[in-house]
Scaffold this active site. Structure first.
Site, PDB file in Angstrom:
ATOM      1  N   ASN A   7       0.873  -1.186   0.000  1.00 14.26           N
ATOM      2  CA  ASN A   7       0.000   0.000   0.000  1.00 14.26           C
ATOM      3  C   ASN A   7       0.908   1.234   0.000  1.00 14.26           C
ATOM      4  O   ASN A   7       1.492   1.581   1.019  1.00 14.26           O
ATOM      5  CB  ASN A   7      -0.882  -0.046   1.252  1.00 14.26           C
ATOM      6  N   ARG A  91      -2.769  -2.029  -3.240  1.00 15.75           N
ATOM      7  CA  ARG A  91      -3.939  -1.183  -3.055  1.00 15.75           C
ATOM      8  C   ARG A  91      -3.823  -0.027  -4.040  1.00 15.75           C
ATOM      9  O   ARG A  91      -2.792   0.652  -4.083  1.00 15.75           O
ATOM     10  CB  ARG A  91      -3.959  -0.632  -1.641  1.00 15.75           C
ATOM     11  N   HIS A 180     -12.701   3.520   0.438  1.00 13.92           N
ATOM     12  CA  HIS A 180     -12.685   2.436   1.431  1.00 13.92           C
ATOM     13  C   HIS A 180     -13.354   1.179   0.867  1.00 13.92           C
ATOM     14  O   HIS A 180     -13.952   0.381   1.608  1.00 13.92           O
ATOM     15  CB  HIS A 180     -13.429   2.812   2.736  1.00 13.92           C
ATOM     16  N   ARG A 241     -11.535  15.826   8.134  1.00 10.17           N
ATOM     17  CA  ARG A 241     -12.339  16.246   6.980  1.00 10.17           C
ATOM     18  C   ARG A 241     -13.743  16.644   7.420  1.00 10.17           C
ATOM     19  O   ARG A 241     -14.329  16.004   8.293  1.00 10.17           O
ATOM     20  CB  ARG A 241     -12.456  15.118   5.951  1.00 10.17           C
ATOM     21  N   GLU A 386      -8.453  -4.795   5.151  1.00 10.70           N
ATOM     22  CA  GLU A 386      -8.295  -4.436   3.736  1.00 10.70           C
ATOM     23  C   GLU A 386      -7.165  -5.239   3.098  1.00 10.70           C
ATOM     24  O   GLU A 386      -7.259  -5.649   1.943  1.00 10.70           O
ATOM     25  CB  GLU A 386      -8.028  -2.926   3.629  1.00 10.70           C
TER      26      GLU A 386
END
Ligand code: AMP
Length: 401
Positions: A7, A91, A180, A241, A386
């Site tokens: 990743n 990823r 996601h 965020r 993940e």
């Protein structure tokens, strides 16, 4: 069968080797400050002390070479040679509209990833660098890509189109993508599996509540809607965020604070969320909860607004699917914060017949049913994975040939 999962960020690289027969993580590690002075690699093997390599790494190529050195190291390694790795799973953040599932990476795929760079200008170039570094360092090894955006490709136009002139979609592919994806895909399918739900019809809502947060609705594992949009800025209130805001606010604040569009977007991405709402205390929920418990009103309101927003999405998604069988909590906050889970359900979801069992909910980071036996909707804590999803997809594609 062993899969190396990579990743890559612009200056970082996370990796894991997973033994797929047992799903055991043999080692994991993080390379930080790639291309910046003071780069270092931290390699972790369960039950052993961390192994740290400090060496300035000018690029991702050098980082991958040092990952290879760490995983094959005589004392700290977990394999004798990289020949033992069967596949590499990457990823990839943005697959645009081209990738609705994971793929084997070849020149055509890499060209398509480059075309998606304008959609994720910070992330996709780093992902491509990671892929090319692995190709060069381990020639002949099959590389596979799993996209953050692939899960959202299940959405119909009614869910992915914005209320904008249609040319923006047709000419520039401006639409809801969602992020996601590996997490929503993994957790929704896991819920169907362990909940014994109908694999074709199960209506599942996944609340991925981490530093970045998003929520998805899916039927039979196919995405119906998801809260992040063209970018990861839309939707829930997050660590830093803002989530969804009235776009008119941007012009208003730009004028007041003498900011340009990049300036206001930096505020919305990095200085908002619970960090901004709490007056700058922290983006970490533990700090916000501590401050709220000590009487800080802004921290308390940030937490209330956070839960309110999650609950509103759950209500909206129950309507979008005309029902809900199962709600799942995952990621940092979702897996660790029993109060947030309990309060979201108790304060807002009684109308759906959701009932949380406080004893079952008194748990962290483990798969568990946390609703009562008579709850109309099953509620689960399901830790996301993940990396495992990326590795599982790589194995599937490798076996398909
Ligand atoms: P993630 O992005 O999934 O790694 O989630 C990271 C976030 O999880 C942190 O910023 C914290 O806000 C949150 N978190 C982790 N542990 C806890 C905990 N015990 N209680 C509340 N929040 C937590």
């Amino acid at each position: 069968m062993k899969v190396l999962v990579i990743n890559c960020g612009s200056s970082s690289l996370k990796y894991q080797i997973i033994e797929m027969d047992t799903r055991e993580v043999l080692c994991k590690g993080l390379v930080e400050r790639i291309g910046i002075e003071g780069s270092l690699l931290t390699h972790k093997v369960p039950g052993k002390d961390n192994f740290v390599i400090k060496e300035d790494m000018k690029d991702h190529q050098r980082a991958v070479e040092l990952v290879m050195a760490a995983i094959t190291d005589a004392d700290h390694g977990v394999i004798k040679s990289v020949d033992e790795i069967d596949a590499i799973g990457h990823r990839v953040v943005h697959g645009g509209q081209k990738f609705a599932k994971s793929v084997r990476i070849d020149d055509e795929v890499k060209a398509a990833l480059r075309e998606c760079v304008p959609l994720a200008p910070l992330h996709n170039p780093a992902n491509i660098l990671g892929i090319e570094a692995c190709e060069k360092a381990m020639p002949g090894k099959p590389n596979f890509g799993t996209f953050d955006t692939a899960f959202g490709m299940g959405m119909e136009p009614k869910a992915f189109l914005y209320g904008l002139p249609i040319e923006y979609y047709k000419d520039y592919e401006v639409r809801r993508y969602g992020f996601h994806g590996a997490s929503h895909d993994y957790v929704s399918h896991r819920a169907i599996e362990i909940g014994g739900l109908d694999p074709e019809k199960a209506k599942v809502i996944v609340c991925h509540l981490g530093n970045g947060a998003s929520i998805s609705a899916s039927i039979g594992g196919k995405c119906v809607d998801t809260s992040m949009g063209l970018t990861p800025l839309e939707g829930l209130i997050m660590g830093t965020r803002s989530g969804s805001v009235d776009p008119g606010i941007m012009q208003f604040i730009c004028k007041k604070e003498n900011l340009d569009i990049d300036g206001i977007l930096a505020v919305l991405n990095k200085k908002s969320g619970v960090l901004g709402m709490s007056g700058g205390i922290s983006s970490d929920f533990r700090d916000i909860e501590k401050a709220a418990a000590e009487g800080n009103e802004d921290a308390e309101n940030a937490l209330k607004a956070y839960r309110f927003r999650v609950a509103k999405y759950i209500g909206a998604y129950a309507a979008a699917m005309n029902g809900v069988d199962c709600i799942c909590f995952t990621a940092g906050v979702g897996e660790n914060d029993k109060n947030t889970r309990q309060l979201i359900c108790d304060e807002y979801l009684g109308f759906l017949g959701v009932k949380i069992d406080p004893e079952r909910n008194d748990i962290r980071g483990k798969e568990a049913l946390i609703s009562t036996d008579d709850s109309k909707v099953k509620v689960y804590l399901l830790p996301t994975d993940e990396e495992l999803k990326i590795a599982m997809d790589a194995v599937k594609l490798l076996q398909e040939g």
